[in-house]
Design an enzyme around this catalytic site. Sequence first.
Site, PDB file in Angstrom:
ATOM      1  N   ASP A  44       0.832  -1.209   0.000  1.00  0.00           N
ATOM      2  CA  ASP A  44       0.000   0.000   0.000  1.00  0.00           C
ATOM      3  C   ASP A  44       0.866   1.260   0.000  1.00  0.00           C
ATOM      4  O   ASP A  44       0.339   2.377  -0.033  1.00  0.00           O
ATOM      5  CB  ASP A  44      -1.027  -0.008   1.139  1.00  0.00           C
ATOM      6  CG  ASP A  44      -0.394  -0.052   2.515  1.00  0.00           C
ATOM      7  OD1 ASP A  44       0.847  -0.141   2.602  1.00  0.00           O
ATOM      8  OD2 ASP A  44      -1.144   0.004   3.513  1.00  0.00           O
ATOM      9  N   SER A  45       2.183   1.077  -0.036  1.00  0.00           N
ATOM     10  CA  SER A  45       3.085   2.213  -0.295  1.00  0.00           C
ATOM     11  C   SER A  45       2.743   2.858  -1.637  1.00  0.00           C
ATOM     12  O   SER A  45       3.158   3.985  -1.918  1.00  0.00           O
ATOM     13  CB  SER A  45       4.556   1.758  -0.285  1.00  0.00           C
ATOM     14  OG  SER A  45       4.731   0.623  -1.105  1.00  0.00           O
ATOM     15  N   ASP A  83      -1.237  -6.287  -0.156  1.00  0.00           N
ATOM     16  CA  ASP A  83      -1.557  -5.644   1.122  1.00  0.00           C
ATOM     17  C   ASP A  83      -3.060  -5.439   1.272  1.00  0.00           C
ATOM     18  O   ASP A  83      -3.726  -4.972   0.335  1.00  0.00           O
ATOM     19  CB  ASP A  83      -0.903  -4.251   1.177  1.00  0.00           C
ATOM     20  CG  ASP A  83       0.411  -4.253   1.927  1.00  0.00           C
ATOM     21  OD1 ASP A  83       0.735  -5.264   2.598  1.00  0.00           O
ATOM     22  OD2 ASP A  83       1.123  -3.233   1.842  1.00  0.00           O
ATOM     23  N   LYS A 111      -1.253  -9.616   3.190  1.00  0.00           N
ATOM     24  CA  LYS A 111      -0.519  -9.092   4.346  1.00  0.00           C
ATOM     25  C   LYS A 111      -1.375  -8.014   5.009  1.00  0.00           C
ATOM     26  O   LYS A 111      -2.014  -7.227   4.320  1.00  0.00           O
ATOM     27  CB  LYS A 111       0.821  -8.515   3.873  1.00  0.00           C
ATOM     28  CG  LYS A 111       1.573  -7.695   4.906  1.00  0.00           C
ATOM     29  CD  LYS A 111       3.010  -7.441   4.497  1.00  0.00           C
ATOM     30  CE  LYS A 111       3.252  -6.164   3.716  1.00  0.00           C
ATOM     31  NZ  LYS A 111       2.843  -4.919   4.375  1.00  0.00           N
ATOM     32  N   GLU A 113      -1.281  -5.279   8.735  1.00  0.00           N
ATOM     33  CA  GLU A 113      -0.417  -4.707   9.767  1.00  0.00           C
ATOM     34  C   GLU A 113      -0.980  -4.989  11.163  1.00  0.00           C
ATOM     35  O   GLU A 113      -2.145  -4.698  11.430  1.00  0.00           O
ATOM     36  CB  GLU A 113      -0.289  -3.191   9.562  1.00  0.00           C
ATOM     37  CG  GLU A 113       0.396  -2.837   8.261  1.00  0.00           C
ATOM     38  CD  GLU A 113       0.593  -1.333   8.083  1.00  0.00           C
ATOM     39  OE1 GLU A 113       0.326  -0.554   9.022  1.00  0.00           O
ATOM     40  OE2 GLU A 113       1.042  -0.952   6.980  1.00  0.00           O
ATOM     41  N   GLU A 180       9.322  -4.110  10.245  1.00  0.00           N
ATOM     42  CA  GLU A 180       9.616  -2.775   9.715  1.00  0.00           C
ATOM     43  C   GLU A 180      10.147  -1.846  10.798  1.00  0.00           C
ATOM     44  O   GLU A 180       9.513  -1.671  11.859  1.00  0.00           O
ATOM     45  CB  GLU A 180       8.364  -2.156   9.069  1.00  0.00           C
ATOM     46  CG  GLU A 180       8.658  -0.752   8.524  1.00  0.00           C
ATOM     47  CD  GLU A 180       7.709  -0.263   7.453  1.00  0.00           C
ATOM     48  OE1 GLU A 180       6.716  -0.927   7.165  1.00  0.00           O
ATOM     49  OE2 GLU A 180       8.000   0.817   6.895  1.00  0.00           O
TER      50      GLU A 180
HETATM   51  O1  KIV Z   1       3.504  -1.058   1.500  1.00  0.00           O
HETATM   52  C1  KIV Z   1       4.666  -1.486   1.421  1.00  0.00           C
HETATM   53  O2  KIV Z   1       5.388  -1.271   0.448  1.00  0.00           O
HETATM   54  C2  KIV Z   1       5.157  -2.281   2.536  1.00  0.00           C
HETATM   55  C3  KIV Z   1       6.637  -2.477   2.623  1.00  0.00           C
HETATM   56  C4  KIV Z   1       7.307  -1.226   2.951  1.00  0.00           C
HETATM   57  C5  KIV Z   1       6.982  -3.577   3.560  1.00  0.00           C
HETATM   58  O3  KIV Z   1       4.405  -2.708   3.363  1.00  0.00           O
END
Ligand code: KIV
Length: 252
Positions: A44-45, A83, A111, A113, A180
């Site tokens: 989600d970056s 994510d 994934k 958090e 992280e």
């Molecule tokens: O969203 C993302 O790119 C991530 C990584 C930084 C682990 O969760």
Amino acid sequence: MLSSLSELLQRKTSGPKIAVLTAYDYPTGRMLDDAGIDLILVGDSLGMVVHGLPDTTGVTMDMMLIHTASVCRGVKRAPVIADLPFASYRTPEEAVFNSKRLMDCGAAAVKLEGGVSMLPQVSAIIAAGIPFIGHIGMLPQSVKEEGGYKKKGKTSEQIDRLIADARALDEAGACAMVLESIVPEVATQITGFVKASTIGIGAGNGTDGQVLVTPDILGSFPWFRPPFAKARADVAGETLRAVREYIADVRG
Ligand code: KIV
């Protein structure tokens, strides 16, 4: 080169370390796969590095579905992890529902958090037969509650919490977990007692693998790069050069 998540355990015990990068679109997914990356994360970056948002809390399921499907169309071998974005897993039922939508786009795992506090969601996802990857330490989706991006594992209270989170995810059946922005000694300690593969970012070299945001290593998002990410190309510089050359050619 990994071609299935089931190979993670062998890589944890025998090496080599697991190389993970993010992708948000078809060409990047295809190139990372061709280059031999082990795992691809549709992180989600993308909120920041693709959509120009200030943080990941504005990322929606619709955005994740479009980007996950685009990446998966370009990837033939590497497992793709997607994510679950902010507010898409508030209950176990919602977590399973949205995980299935990401899996339907071609993801191999999802994934989210959080550790102990997310155990009902994590257990429900795994019980639904969906491979799961954890994410503990500094949690970007909690940036507003936390008041910034803060390294974790600096106090004994934080260390105890990280260890409890890692243990909870491991016992629930996570096949890997992102660590992280954790003090390196604590990340190494966690790596030593969990069965899951640990994938570090800003957590030192003692984890089973490393993940970075691809625009950071390509130099294609020049406005911000975390200090631990080494730029290995200057895509932004090369883009400016090529575009200026094109403009000059057209104008004559
Ligand atoms: O969203 C993302 O790119 C991530 C990584 C930084 C682990 O969760």
